[in-house]
Design a protein around this motif. Structure first.
Motif, PDB file in Angstrom:
ATOM      1  N   ALA A   1      -1.351  -2.743  -4.290  1.00 40.94           N
ATOM      2  CA  ALA A   1      -1.054  -3.670  -5.379  1.00 40.94           C
ATOM      3  C   ALA A   1      -0.503  -4.962  -4.792  1.00 40.94           C
ATOM      4  CB  ALA A   1      -0.050  -3.068  -6.354  1.00 40.94           C
ATOM      5  N   ASP A   2      -0.808  -6.068  -5.457  1.00 38.45           N
ATOM      6  CA  ASP A   2      -0.254  -7.363  -5.058  1.00 38.45           C
ATOM      7  C   ASP A   2       1.136  -7.515  -5.659  1.00 38.45           C
ATOM      8  OD1 ASP A   2      -2.589  -8.115  -3.693  1.00 38.45           O
ATOM      9  OD2 ASP A   2      -3.496  -8.886  -5.540  1.00 38.45           O
ATOM     10  N   VAL A   3       2.038  -8.101  -4.899  1.00 39.16           N
ATOM     11  CA  VAL A   3       3.396  -8.356  -5.379  1.00 39.16           C
ATOM     12  C   VAL A   3       3.688  -9.840  -5.207  1.00 39.16           C
ATOM     13  CG1 VAL A   3       5.822  -7.703  -5.237  1.00 39.16           C
ATOM     14  CG2 VAL A   3       4.056  -6.048  -4.595  1.00 39.16           C
ATOM     15  N   MET A   4       3.914 -10.525  -6.321  1.00 35.34           N
ATOM     16  CA  MET A   4       4.127 -11.969  -6.297  1.00 35.34           C
ATOM     17  C   MET A   4       5.579 -12.325  -5.932  1.00 35.34           C
ATOM     18  SD  MET A   4       1.141 -13.155  -7.051  1.00 35.34           S
ATOM     19  CE  MET A   4       0.606 -11.793  -6.000  1.00 35.34           C
TER      20      MET A   4
ATOM     21  N   SER B   1       3.974   2.110 -12.308  1.00 36.84           N
ATOM     22  CA  SER B   1       5.353   1.705 -12.063  1.00 36.84           C
ATOM     23  C   SER B   1       5.754   2.147 -10.663  1.00 36.84           C
ATOM     24  CB  SER B   1       6.290   2.334 -13.099  1.00 36.84           C
ATOM     25  OG  SER B   1       7.633   2.118 -12.747  1.00 36.84           O
ATOM     26  N   VAL B   2       6.180   1.182  -9.854  1.00 32.01           N
ATOM     27  CA  VAL B   2       6.637   1.459  -8.487  1.00 32.01           C
ATOM     28  C   VAL B   2       8.139   1.169  -8.431  1.00 32.01           C
ATOM     29  CG1 VAL B   2       6.401   0.880  -6.036  1.00 32.01           C
ATOM     30  CG2 VAL B   2       4.382   0.876  -7.534  1.00 32.01           C
ATOM     31  N   SER B   3       8.921   2.236  -8.441  1.00 35.87           N
ATOM     32  CA  SER B   3      10.381   2.114  -8.497  1.00 35.87           C
ATOM     33  C   SER B   3      10.820   1.157  -9.599  1.00 35.87           C
ATOM     34  CB  SER B   3      10.950   1.691  -7.138  1.00 35.87           C
ATOM     35  OG  SER B   3      10.932   2.784  -6.244  1.00 35.87           O
ATOM     36  N   GLY B   4      10.162   1.289 -10.749  1.00 30.71           N
ATOM     37  CA  GLY B   4      10.552   0.536 -11.924  1.00 30.71           C
ATOM     38  C   GLY B   4       9.852  -0.785 -12.128  1.00 30.71           C
ATOM     39  N   VAL B   5       8.966  -1.162 -11.213  1.00 31.03           N
ATOM     40  CA  VAL B   5       8.242  -2.430 -11.315  1.00 31.03           C
ATOM     41  C   VAL B   5       6.793  -2.152 -11.684  1.00 31.03           C
ATOM     42  CG1 VAL B   5       7.587  -4.559 -10.137  1.00 31.03           C
ATOM     43  CG2 VAL B   5       9.730  -3.413  -9.527  1.00 31.03           C
ATOM     44  N   CYS B   6       6.329  -2.726 -12.784  1.00 36.65           N
ATOM     45  CA  CYS B   6       4.945  -2.555 -13.209  1.00 36.65           C
ATOM     46  C   CYS B   6       4.027  -3.352 -12.292  1.00 36.65           C
ATOM     47  CB  CYS B   6       4.786  -3.027 -14.655  1.00 36.65           C
ATOM     48  SG  CYS B   6       3.094  -2.894 -15.273  1.00 36.65           S
ATOM     49  N   LEU B   7       3.154  -2.656 -11.562  1.00 34.13           N
ATOM     50  CA  LEU B   7       2.208  -3.299 -10.661  1.00 34.13           C
ATOM     51  C   LEU B   7       0.785  -2.924 -11.055  1.00 34.13           C
ATOM     52  CD1 LEU B   7       3.907  -2.781  -7.162  1.00 34.13           C
ATOM     53  CD2 LEU B   7       4.038  -4.788  -8.656  1.00 34.13           C
ATOM     54  N   THR B   8      -0.163  -3.804 -10.733  1.00 36.06           N
ATOM     55  CA  THR B   8      -1.568  -3.589 -11.052  1.00 36.06           C
ATOM     56  C   THR B   8      -2.310  -3.080  -9.828  1.00 36.06           C
ATOM     57  OG1 THR B   8      -1.528  -5.354 -12.698  1.00 36.06           O
ATOM     58  CG2 THR B   8      -3.688  -4.695 -11.867  1.00 36.06           C
ATOM     59  N   VAL B   9      -3.052  -1.996  -9.996  1.00 40.25           N
ATOM     60  CA  VAL B   9      -3.815  -1.414  -8.895  1.00 40.25           C
ATOM     61  C   VAL B   9      -4.955  -2.356  -8.501  1.00 40.25           C
ATOM     62  CG1 VAL B   9      -5.290   0.512  -8.187  1.00 40.25           C
ATOM     63  CG2 VAL B   9      -3.259   0.934  -9.613  1.00 40.25           C
ATOM     64  N   THR B  10      -4.963  -2.784  -7.246  1.00 38.91           N
ATOM     65  CA  THR B  10      -6.006  -3.684  -6.750  1.00 38.91           C
ATOM     66  C   THR B  10      -6.951  -2.993  -5.778  1.00 38.91           C
ATOM     67  OG1 THR B  10      -4.540  -4.460  -4.978  1.00 38.91           O
ATOM     68  CG2 THR B  10      -4.561  -5.728  -7.034  1.00 38.91           C
ATOM     69  N   ASP B  11      -6.557  -1.831  -5.274  1.00 39.85           N
ATOM     70  CA  ASP B  11      -7.402  -1.086  -4.343  1.00 39.85           C
ATOM     71  C   ASP B  11      -7.023   0.383  -4.424  1.00 39.85           C
ATOM     72  OD1 ASP B  11      -9.431  -0.804  -2.440  1.00 39.85           O
ATOM     73  OD2 ASP B  11      -7.998  -0.851  -0.787  1.00 39.85           O
ATOM     74  N   LEU B  12      -8.016   1.256  -4.272  1.00 41.03           N
ATOM     75  CA  LEU B  12      -7.809   2.699  -4.361  1.00 41.03           C
ATOM     76  C   LEU B  12      -8.525   3.395  -3.220  1.00 41.03           C
ATOM     77  CD1 LEU B  12      -8.354   3.564  -8.141  1.00 41.03           C
ATOM     78  CD2 LEU B  12      -6.330   4.178  -6.817  1.00 41.03           C
ATOM     79  N   ASP B  13      -7.928   4.455  -2.707  1.00 41.56           N
ATOM     80  CA  ASP B  13      -8.630   5.350  -1.787  1.00 41.56           C
ATOM     81  C   ASP B  13      -8.126   6.759  -2.051  1.00 41.56           C
ATOM     82  OD1 ASP B  13      -6.249   5.858  -0.161  1.00 41.56           O
ATOM     83  OD2 ASP B  13      -6.560   3.883   0.722  1.00 41.56           O
TER      84      ASP B  13
ATOM     85  N   SER C   1       0.856  -1.193   0.000  1.00 36.25           N
ATOM     86  CA  SER C   1       0.000   0.000   0.000  1.00 36.25           C
ATOM     87  C   SER C   1       0.888   1.238   0.000  1.00 36.25           C
ATOM     88  CB  SER C   1      -0.913   0.013   1.228  1.00 36.25           C
ATOM     89  OG  SER C   1      -1.790  -1.091   1.203  1.00 36.25           O
ATOM     90  N   ILE C   2       0.564   2.176  -0.902  1.00 38.97           N
ATOM     91  CA  ILE C   2       1.428   3.332  -1.123  1.00 38.97           C
ATOM     92  C   ILE C   2       0.625   4.619  -1.067  1.00 38.97           C
ATOM     93  CG2 ILE C   2       2.909   4.484  -2.819  1.00 38.97           C
ATOM     94  CD1 ILE C   2       3.613   1.678  -3.862  1.00 38.97           C
ATOM     95  N   ASP C   3       1.123   5.594  -0.328  1.00 44.47           N
ATOM     96  CA  ASP C   3       0.528   6.921  -0.317  1.00 44.47           C
ATOM     97  C   ASP C   3       0.965   7.667  -1.576  1.00 44.47           C
ATOM     98  OD1 ASP C   3      -0.867   6.787   2.107  1.00 44.47           O
ATOM     99  OD2 ASP C   3       0.916   7.290   3.264  1.00 44.47           O
ATOM    100  N   ALA C   4       0.004   8.232  -2.286  1.00 41.79           N
ATOM    101  CA  ALA C   4       0.301   8.942  -3.529  1.00 41.79           C
ATOM    102  C   ALA C   4      -0.778   9.974  -3.788  1.00 41.79           C
ATOM    103  CB  ALA C   4       0.382   7.953  -4.700  1.00 41.79           C
ATOM    104  N   GLU C   5      -0.474  10.923  -4.668  1.00 42.14           N
ATOM    105  CA  GLU C   5      -1.445  11.958  -5.036  1.00 42.14           C
ATOM    106  C   GLU C   5      -1.653  11.998  -6.549  1.00 42.14           C
ATOM    107  OE1 GLU C   5      -0.291  15.722  -3.450  1.00 42.14           O
ATOM    108  OE2 GLU C   5      -0.269  15.034  -1.370  1.00 42.14           O
ATOM    109  N   LYS C   6      -0.612  12.326  -7.274  1.00 42.45           N
ATOM    110  CA  LYS C   6      -0.751  12.577  -8.710  1.00 42.45           C
ATOM    111  C   LYS C   6      -1.142  11.331  -9.495  1.00 42.45           C
ATOM    112  CE  LYS C   6       1.477  14.940 -12.558  1.00 42.45           C
ATOM    113  NZ  LYS C   6       2.631  15.753 -12.985  1.00 42.45           N
ATOM    114  N   VAL C   7      -0.495  10.196  -9.205  1.00 40.42           N
ATOM    115  CA  VAL C   7      -0.733   9.002 -10.032  1.00 40.42           C
ATOM    116  C   VAL C   7      -2.106   8.386  -9.811  1.00 40.42           C
ATOM    117  CG1 VAL C   7       1.716   8.463 -10.216  1.00 40.42           C
ATOM    118  CG2 VAL C   7       0.374   7.427  -8.374  1.00 40.42           C
TER     119      VAL C   7
END
Length: 204
Positions: A60-63, A42-54, A25-31
């Motif tokens: 995002a899930d990380v395998m 992209s999270v520090s260069g890793v493509c992740l899929t948004v699974t939840d938003l607030d 879970s990441i705090d963000a504004e613009k993205v």
């Protein structure tokens, strides 16, 4: 696909471990301004899929395979991360082709202040990435599109494995999390995808 032009620096809000995977879970504004469930960030260069938003960020899930190949498994609550939304067809292509598919990692060997910029020297953890790195070519470090200023096959000081030298101008340091790096820190590396396809085509 991404461009390596970091849009903002987010902060790790919480990490929930689930067996061999985790939820980040990441705090963000613009993205998250126009983000939807299923979008790629992209999270520090890793493509992740948004699974939840607030209203304050996303999750995002990380395998396991991603944790094994990248630095995401070493993140802690409060750590800064580079963030970039997937490129749209109407966007300016300001960086280079970045897939968000990390090829390996590197460790920061040294930071060398210059008059108008700062040189960062990274030691490749996987020497097999060396053929894909050329001086003045493109490379993504923690998702940031950068230019290789110099490639040192035997290390910056001639006494170690392959190292690359990157010059970071003040804007790059101010607008990414790379300014937080200290010698010994590990980063994600994605080499130029075009170089990988060329190598595949010419290999015996």
């Amino acid at each position: 696909m991404f461009t390596g032009i970091v849009e903002e620096v987010g902060r790790v809000r919480h990490i929930k471990r689930q067996g061999e995977s985790l939820v980040l879970s990441i705090d963000a504004e613009k993205v998250i301004e126009d983000a939807k469930l299923g979008d790629s960030i992209s999270v520090s260069g890793v493509c992740l899929t948004v699974t939840d938003l607030d209203e304050d960020g996303f999750s995002a899930d990380v395998m396991k395979v991603t944790l094994d190949l990248t630095v995401l498994g070493e993140l802690k609550d409060g750590d800064p991360v580079n963030l970039e939304r997937a490129m749209s067809a109407q966007s300016r292509f300001g960086g280079h082709i970045v897939q968000g598919h990390v090829d390996g990692t590197a460790h920061l060997s040294a930071r060398c202040p210059e008059e108008f910029y700062e040189s960062f020297v990274f030691r490749l953890d996987d020497p097999d990435l060396s053929p894909f790195i050329v001086e003045h070519g493109s490379i993504a470090i923690n998702g940031t599109s950068l230019t290789v200023a110099a490639y040192h096959a035997n290390g910056y000081n001639g006494d170690s494995g392959p190292e690359i030298e990157i010059g970071l101008v003040p804007t790059s340091l101010e607008e990414t999390m790379l300014s937080n790096l200290q010698p010994g820190d590990k980063v994600n590396i994605e080499v130029d995808v075009i170089a990988k396809y060329v190598q595949k085509m010419v290999a015996p």
